[in-house]
Scaffold this active site. Structure first.
Site, PDB file in Angstrom:
ATOM      1  N   HIS A  88      47.264  40.880  39.724  1.00  0.00           N
ATOM      2  CA  HIS A  88      45.861  41.102  40.085  1.00  0.00           C
ATOM      3  C   HIS A  88      44.753  40.731  38.810  1.00  0.00           C
ATOM      4  CE1 HIS A  88      41.771  42.352  41.816  1.00  0.00           C
ATOM      5  NE2 HIS A  88      42.599  41.959  42.933  1.00  0.00           N
ATOM      6  N   SER A 100      35.598  37.905  48.003  1.00  0.00           N
ATOM      7  CA  SER A 100      34.556  38.101  48.743  1.00  0.00           C
ATOM      8  C   SER A 100      34.896  37.458  50.122  1.00  0.00           C
ATOM      9  CB  SER A 100      33.318  37.655  47.983  1.00  0.00           C
ATOM     10  OG  SER A 100      33.077  38.214  46.932  1.00  0.00           O
ATOM     11  N   GLY A 112      35.011  40.806  44.341  1.00  0.00           N
ATOM     12  CA  GLY A 112      34.045  41.718  44.153  1.00  0.00           C
ATOM     13  C   GLY A 112      32.392  41.221  43.703  1.00  0.00           C
ATOM     14  N   GLU A 147      42.372  41.890  37.978  1.00  0.00           N
ATOM     15  CA  GLU A 147      41.993  43.297  37.227  1.00  0.00           C
ATOM     16  C   GLU A 147      43.011  43.796  36.381  1.00  0.00           C
ATOM     17  OE1 GLU A 147      40.494  45.125  40.840  1.00  0.00           O
ATOM     18  OE2 GLU A 147      38.999  43.642  40.861  1.00  0.00           O
ATOM     19  N   ASN A 155      43.359  45.080  49.912  1.00  0.00           N
ATOM     20  CA  ASN A 155      43.603  45.821  48.434  1.00  0.00           C
ATOM     21  C   ASN A 155      42.415  46.764  48.294  1.00  0.00           C
ATOM     22  OD1 ASN A 155      43.735  46.351  45.843  1.00  0.00           O
ATOM     23  ND2 ASN A 155      43.118  44.408  45.009  1.00  0.00           N
ATOM     24  N   GLU A 158      42.974  33.833  43.853  1.00  0.00           N
ATOM     25  CA  GLU A 158      41.823  34.569  43.760  1.00  0.00           C
ATOM     26  C   GLU A 158      40.881  34.054  42.622  1.00  0.00           C
ATOM     27  OE1 GLU A 158      42.313  38.487  45.922  1.00  0.00           O
ATOM     28  OE2 GLU A 158      42.919  39.086  43.904  1.00  0.00           O
ATOM     29  N   LYS A 176      42.173  48.805  45.839  1.00  0.00           N
ATOM     30  CA  LYS A 176      41.786  49.190  44.503  1.00  0.00           C
ATOM     31  C   LYS A 176      41.848  50.740  44.595  1.00  0.00           C
ATOM     32  CE  LYS A 176      39.170  44.832  44.494  1.00  0.00           C
ATOM     33  NZ  LYS A 176      38.456  43.975  43.709  1.00  0.00           N
TER      34      LYS A 176
END
Ligand code: PEP
Length: 247
Positions: free
Chosen positions: A93, A210, A171, A95, A9, A165, A11
C-alpha cells in the site's frame, strides 16, 4: 469472466464498539454478487472472524511480514493471519511504501510470504502526483509490478490481485477519471500478457483512490477495472454497501 471484488481498507480506524455495527451491517447487506472483503487492523481480526464467518464477506489484513517466523518484534506472519481466517492481505500500500520504507524488493518478499502462507496478496501499485505530471506513470507501475514478477513469476498472479491506486487520489477526494484509470489498468494487464495471456485474462485489477457510491459504477464499468479497494468509504456501511452494489 472475472468476478468483481470490492475490498475495504479500514487503515488505522475503528474500535471494538464501532466495528461491531459496521461488520454486522456489511455482513447483512452483502448480496454475494460481487466478492466483498474487509481488511481490518490486526487486533480486530478475531472480531472480524466472529462476525463474518459463514457469510459472503471475507476478511484480511493490511500488511504482512516478509518472514515466516522468528525474532522480528512487532511483525505479524502470514501463518498468523491464516490462523485468524484471513483470505486476503494488502502488500505495498502506498502508505507502507511512503511512511514505512516498503521498497519494491520488500513488497516482493511480502507478496511471496503471503502466498507461501496461503493468503491472496493484493499488490498495490500507483504513481505519485509528481510522477504523473512527469509522464512516468507507466514506468512506475511497471517497475513496481516487475519487482514482484522477478521474484514470484507470472504464474503467482493466478492467486493474487493487483490494485492500482494513484497516490494523488488516495484519501484526497480526487478520483482518477474512469478514462485515466482504464488507461493504467489496460497497461497493467498488457504487462502481464507479455508473460502469460491466461494470467492476464484472469487477473483482477482493482482501482483505489477516493471511490465513492457516486463514482463507483462508472469506474467499475471500464473493461479492465475489476472492482475497487476502498479506504474512507469502507468505514461507513451504507457507503461501502452502495459501492459493492455498483460492482
Ligand atoms: C486506500 O486507502 O487504499 C484508499 C483507496 O483510500 P480512499 O478510498 O480513502 O482514497
Amino acid at each position: 469472466m472475472r468476478t468483481k471484488l470490492v475490498a475495504g481498507n479500514w487503515k488505522m480506524h475503528g474500535s471494538l464498539a464501532t466495528n461491531a455495527g459496521l461488520l454486522q451491517a456489511v455482513r447483512d447487506g452483502t448480496t454475494g454478487k460481487a466478492e466483498v472483503a474487509v481488511c481490518v487492523p490486526y487486533p480486530y481480526l478475531a472480531q472480524a472472524r466472529a462476525v463474518l464467518e459463514g457469510s459472503a464477506v471475507a476478511w484480511g489484513a493490511q500488511d504482512v511480514s516478509e518472514h515466516a517466523q522468528g525474532a522480528f518484534t512487532g511483525e505479524v506472519s502470514g501463518a498468523m493471519l491464516v490462523d485468524f481466517g484471513c483470505r486476503f492481505v494488502l502488500v505495498g500500500h502506498s502508505e507502507r511504501r511512503s511512511f514505512y520504507g516498503d521498497t519494491d524488493a520488500l513488497v516482493a518478499a511480502k507478496f511471496a510470504a503471503a502466498q507461501t502462507a496461503g493468503l491472496i496478496p493484493v499488490l498495490c501499485v500507483g504513481e505519485s502526483l509528481a510522477e504523473r505530471e512527469a509522464g512516468v506513470t507507466g514506468e512506475v507501475v511497471t517497475r513496481q509490478i516487475d519487482a514482484v514478477l522477478a521474484n514470484s513469476g507470472a504464474g503467482a498472479f493466478a492467486r493474487a490481485v493487483v490494485a492500482y491506486e494513484p497516490v494523488w487520489a488516495i484519501g484526497t477526494g480526487r478520483t482518477a477519471s474512469p478514462q485515466q484509470a482504464q488507461e493504467v489498468h489496460a497497461l497493467i494487464r498488457a504487462r502481464f500478457a507479455r508473460d502469460s495471456a491466461d494470467v492476464a485474462t484472469g487477473l483482477r485489477v482493482l482501482y483505489g483512490g477516493s471511490v465513492k457510491a457516486g463514482n463507483a459504477a462508472e469506474l467499475f464499468g471500464q473493461p479492465d477495472i475489476d472492482g475497487g479497494l476502498i479506504g474512507g468509504a469502507s468505514l461507513v456501511a451504507a457507503d461501502f454497501l452502495a459501492i459493492c452494489a455498483a460492482a
